[in-house]
Scaffold this active site. Structure first.
Site, PDB file in Angstrom:
ATOM      1  N   CYS A 160       0.803  -1.221   0.000  1.00 16.10           N
ATOM      2  CA  CYS A 160       0.000   0.000   0.000  1.00 16.10           C
ATOM      3  C   CYS A 160       0.835   1.270   0.000  1.00 16.10           C
ATOM      4  CB  CYS A 160      -0.963  -0.025   1.179  1.00 16.10           C
ATOM      5  SG  CYS A 160      -2.002  -1.501   1.196  1.00 16.10           S
ATOM      6  N   HIS A 300      -3.207   7.869   6.089  1.00 20.65           N
ATOM      7  CA  HIS A 300      -3.397   6.524   5.540  1.00 20.65           C
ATOM      8  C   HIS A 300      -4.795   6.029   5.906  1.00 20.65           C
ATOM      9  CE1 HIS A 300      -2.105   2.815   3.743  1.00 20.65           C
ATOM     10  NE2 HIS A 300      -2.302   2.125   4.850  1.00 20.65           N
ATOM     11  N   GLU A 311      -1.832   5.153  13.786  1.00 20.09           N
ATOM     12  CA  GLU A 311      -1.486   6.349  13.006  1.00 20.09           C
ATOM     13  C   GLU A 311      -1.745   7.609  13.829  1.00 20.09           C
ATOM     14  OE1 GLU A 311      -1.935   8.321   8.562  1.00 20.09           O
ATOM     15  OE2 GLU A 311      -3.308   6.719   9.149  1.00 20.09           O
ATOM     16  N   LYS A 332     -10.139   7.658   2.090  1.00 18.99           N
ATOM     17  CA  LYS A 332     -10.515   6.246   1.922  1.00 18.99           C
ATOM     18  C   LYS A 332     -11.925   5.987   2.444  1.00 18.99           C
ATOM     19  CE  LYS A 332      -5.862   4.138   2.166  1.00 18.99           C
ATOM     20  NZ  LYS A 332      -5.003   5.307   2.457  1.00 18.99           N
ATOM     21  N   HIS A 337      -9.987   1.578  -0.032  1.00 17.47           N
ATOM     22  CA  HIS A 337      -8.527   1.499   0.026  1.00 17.47           C
ATOM     23  C   HIS A 337      -8.014   0.913  -1.283  1.00 17.47           C
ATOM     24  CE1 HIS A 337      -4.512   1.043   1.182  1.00 17.47           C
ATOM     25  NE2 HIS A 337      -4.609   0.235   2.226  1.00 17.47           N
ATOM     26  N   PHE A 396       1.870  -3.532   4.131  1.00 17.00           N
ATOM     27  CA  PHE A 396       2.267  -4.826   4.680  1.00 17.00           C
ATOM     28  C   PHE A 396       3.761  -5.023   4.437  1.00 17.00           C
ATOM     29  CE2 PHE A 396      -2.026  -7.312   4.388  1.00 17.00           C
ATOM     30  CZ  PHE A 396      -2.540  -6.514   5.395  1.00 17.00           C
TER      31      PHE A 396
END
Length: 410
Positions: A160, A300, A311, A332, A337, A396
């Site tokens: 991502c 994010h 976050e 998002k 996403h 990830f």
């Protein structure tokens, strides 16, 4: 930044996407690309009414995965907006133009389709276009061919964070004088059975199937997972004098970029948000800015219980007292996403937020989470002064990317 091309579940085209974002429109709806009846998550941010033939010759479409088609369309929007045309007879100009487009997964739907052919009919049934339609760097490859860009040509696959790395690395390419302009960003088309099933198996997706438009709800106390989106975000980045010389419209400047690694876990960030904290601090250092100079953060903000909380912790660590004053939102909540395409979309949104001096909202913010206590621009866009905007991307495997954009002062 002279051009931005956005293609999302809320709109096909830059201004269509941006207007929907400002209105707080959700692009999340029941999945239509396959029968999701037996899936625990049956909703996604699909791009509606996308016709690849509007952008690509019909004979070429079958050679491309959907993510490549998205990248081409978004690149067309960005290049047109930048008023860019590379003269193929001008060798120097062509060799100073590059392409850097990332994707987290690539042609997932092509892999699934061709694997089914293999199982049902044997290897002779596999399409000769299977490999070039699937691999991540073919988005950059196709865009470079169409644009006539013969300079640096690359692709990122950092989950991502892919788009953020593509844009940031393009910035570095121009800084070190390896190119005058870069077409950069990311694309993703991962609304497929294996993708939705795989993320659901990780327990990463929302189960709000009966109310799709309200399912993606970053920082809300009732959030229960993210929603997979698809689309592309592509930017045209140019060296300043190159842009001025050709009279290009300048939307914003890249002021800073940084990348870090968590070195912690394959799918989860550390509880103290160390990698996210460090990447923001390094981006601020690269830009020569104090935290108090950032006016807007496009976070994010995926709508996962753990990710949003961490976050928030990282923003508080990086920004100190200013964390409570800066506008923070997650678009998002509307687009879903986009995985490897997320950073490209969100960088483009930052640029448009600077252009129009509007902070886009986080929709579906209804019940405050006491552990998530910043100003998330809840539910409605807000006119504010934006000189500097920051966007975060985390993936990830622990990669983190942070970009800072600046209002252009002519």
């Amino acid at each position: 930044m002279t051009g931005a091309g956005l293609l999302t579940s809320v709109g096909i085209g830059t201004e269509a996407t941006w207007e929907a974002i400002k209105r707080g429109t959700s692009g999340i709806s029941p999945i239509t690309s396959f029968d999701a009846t037996h899936f625990s998550c049956r909703i996604a941010g699909e791009v509606k009414d996308f016709d690849p033939a509007a952008y690509i010759e019909k004979k070429e479409i079958k050679k491309m995965g959907r993510f490549i088609q998205f990248a081409i369309a978004a690149s067309d929007f960005a290049v047109a907006g930048a008023g860019l045309k590379i003269d193929p007879s001008d060798t120097d100009a062509a060799e100073r133009a590059g392409v850097y487009i990332g994707s987290g997964i690539g042609g997932f739907e092509v892999i699934e389709r061709e694997h089914k052919k293999l199982l049902e009919g044997g290897p002779g049934r596999i399409s000769p276009f299977f490999i070039p339609a699937t691999i991540v760097n073919l988005a950059s490859g196709w865009v470079s061919i169409r644009a006539g860009a013969k300079g640096p040509n690359s692709a990122t696959a950092t989950a991502c964070t892919s788009s953020a790395h593509s844009i940031g690395d393009s910035y570095r390419i121009i800084q070190r004088d390896d190119a005058d302009l870069m077409i950069c960003g990311g694309a993703e088309a991962a609304v497929t059975p294996m993708s939705i099933g795989g993320f659901a198996a990780l327990r990463a997706l929302s189960h709000r199937n009966d109310e799709p438009a309200r399912a993606s709800r970053p920082w809300d106390a009732g959030r229960d997972g993210f929603i997979v989106g698809e689309g592309a975000g592509i930017l045209v980045l140019e060296e300043l004098e190159h842009a001025r010389k050709r009279g290009a419209p300048i939307l914003a400047e890249v002021a800073g970029y940084a990348t870090t690694g968590d070195a912690f876990h394959i799918t989860s960030p550390p509880d103290d948000g160390d990698g996210a904290y460090r990447v923001m601090k390094l981006a601020l250092k690269d830009a020569g800015l104090q935290p108090s100079q950032i006016d807007y953060i496009n976070a994010h903000g995926t709508s996962t219980p753990v990710g949003d909380r961490i976050e928030t912790i990282a923003i508080k660590r990086a920004f100190g007292e200013h964390a409570k004053k800066v506008a923070v939102s997650s678009t998002k909540s509307m687009t879903g996403h986009l995985l490897g395409g997320a950073g490209g979309i969100e960088a483009g949104i930052c640029v448009l937020a600077i252009r129009d001096q509007i902070a886009p909202p986080t929709i579906n913010y209804e019940i405050p989470d006491p552990e998530c206590d910043l100003d998330y621009v809840p539910n409605h866009a807000r006119p504010i002064k934006i000189n500097y905007a920051l966007t975060n991307s985390f993936g990830f495997g622990g990669p983190n990317g942070c970009l800072i954009f600046k209002k252009f002062d002519s």
